[in-house]
Design an enzyme around this catalytic site. Structure first.
Site, mmCIF file in Angstrom:
data_model
loop_
_atom_site.group_PDB
_atom_site.id
_atom_site.type_symbol
_atom_site.label_atom_id
_atom_site.label_comp_id
_atom_site.label_asym_id
_atom_site.label_seq_id
_atom_site.Cartn_x
_atom_site.Cartn_y
_atom_site.Cartn_z
ATOM 1 N N HIS A 163 27.504 55.720 66.152
ATOM 2 C CA HIS A 163 27.388 57.015 65.472
ATOM 3 C C HIS A 163 26.770 56.904 64.076
ATOM 4 O O HIS A 163 26.392 57.900 63.479
ATOM 5 C CB HIS A 163 28.737 57.740 65.419
ATOM 6 C CG HIS A 163 29.719 57.175 64.434
ATOM 7 N ND1 HIS A 163 30.848 57.874 64.042
ATOM 8 C CD2 HIS A 163 29.757 56.000 63.746
ATOM 9 C CE1 HIS A 163 31.525 57.155 63.157
ATOM 10 N NE2 HIS A 163 30.893 56.018 62.972
ATOM 11 N N TRP A 165 42.531 52.287 62.833
ATOM 12 C CA TRP A 165 42.844 51.592 64.085
ATOM 13 C C TRP A 165 44.319 51.278 64.228
ATOM 14 O O TRP A 165 44.810 51.044 65.335
ATOM 15 C CB TRP A 165 41.993 50.325 64.209
ATOM 16 C CG TRP A 165 40.541 50.651 64.293
ATOM 17 C CD1 TRP A 165 39.540 50.163 63.525
ATOM 18 C CD2 TRP A 165 39.910 51.600 65.183
ATOM 19 N NE1 TRP A 165 38.343 50.741 63.863
ATOM 20 C CE2 TRP A 165 38.540 51.616 64.876
ATOM 21 C CE3 TRP A 165 40.381 52.430 66.192
ATOM 22 C CZ2 TRP A 165 37.631 52.437 65.548
ATOM 23 C CZ3 TRP A 165 39.487 53.256 66.860
ATOM 24 C CH2 TRP A 165 38.128 53.246 66.538
#
Length: 298
Positions: free
Chosen positions: A208, A164
């Site tokens: 996911h 990130w």
């Protein structure tokens, strides 16, 4: 000019040797090559690098030269001796002191993900992750397996933070989020714990990990907690509409097979999961990077 057969063999060699390239990168990170050269005031010879890292002269020389060919290091020759220093790529993304360093992600890939991929054929046969075969850890409770030790949990968290540091800004800038004053980035046990009050719930690389039924269960909980006008921001690597690209996302989907219960999905597949939970206004934004964003509102 190369013949079609020559080109085919070139591709075959490139693909089959890909794991060697990965291991050069992983080994150089683990040994601290890029950190050492980042701190050195001048380029260093291979003997000096070996002495400071406590590694063999022969192995260090071979590793450094491979890194040069991969454009991870640059070399200059003076008086018949080679001296090595970081490239801009390694200074920016591989040296730990850099704010955008991917060092922890690469260590996680090398120590955990790479080992699971050694059982890809078995994962395809069984249709399930390979934690039990590789690490001897049952995976009925997925994150008990992923967090199988305190060191592994910390490594996983640091790896996500590294990702990130590079991709977070583009994802969060994909939509105007100013209508959502209270934002909750969901983690912890979101299947059982009460969800905090929020105007926007963020699911960053969460869905996911899970099969459709678990995704539906989680989204239903968020839908119940979410007030009218509120929303959920889903951050994932999106497949093309036909599911046959991009290659990076297809590889990530195989990674979900060997490491989790889930898969990567198309925008339409995410919309189909979001709609039953009460999220009708669904917008998808491709960021141009690895991770994309879906904003869904009630």
């Amino acid at each position: 000019m190369s013949s079609p057969d020559t080109e085919a063999m070139r591709l075959l060699h490139e693909f089959s040797n890909g794991f060697m390239v990965s291991q050069v990168l992983f080994a150089a990170c683990e040994l601290g090559v890029f950190d050492l050269l980042a701190k050195a005031p001048v380029p260093l010879g291979s003997a000096e690098v070996a002495a400071r890292l406590g590694t063999s002269c022969r192995g260090t020389q071979l590793l450094l030269d491979a890194c040069v060919s991969l454009k991870l290091l640059q070399v200059e020759t003076r008086g018949g001796q080679a001296f090595y220093e970081n490239t801009e790529l390694s200074s920016t993304y591989l040296a730990r002191a850099s704010p955008t360093s991917q060092h922890h992600m690469l260590l996680y890939l090398g120590r955990t993900t790479y080992r699971c991929w050694g059982h890809l054929a078995q994962a395809v046969r069984e249709g399930k992750n390979q934690y039990l075969k590789e690490f001897g850890v049952p995976s009925e409770e997925l994150f008990t397996a992923i967090y199988r030790s305190e060191d592994e949990r910390l490594q996983f968290m640091q790896a996500l933070q590294a990702i990130w540091s590079v991709h977070g800004r583009s994802v969060m800038a994909a939509f105007d989020l100013s209508p959502f004053p209270r934002v909750c980035d969901l983690g912890g046990d979101f299947f059982k714990d009460p969800l905090p009050d929020a105007d926007l719930y963020i699911l960053a690389r969460v869905l996911h990990d899970w099969a459709d039924d678990k995704c539906s269960q989680l989204l239903a909980r968020i839908g119940q907690a979410c007030k009218p006008g509120g929303g959920v921001l889903v951050v994932e690597s999106l497949l093309d509409a036909d599911g046959r690209g991009p290659l990076t996302t297809q590889l990530y989907s195989l990674n979900m097979l060997v490491q989790t219960e889930g898969q990567e999905r198309t925008p339409a597949q995410y919309q189909a999961l979001l709609a039953p939970a009460g999220f009708r206004d669904v917008r998808c934004k491709r960021t141009g990077g690895i991770y994309d964003a879906i904003l869904a509102r009630k």
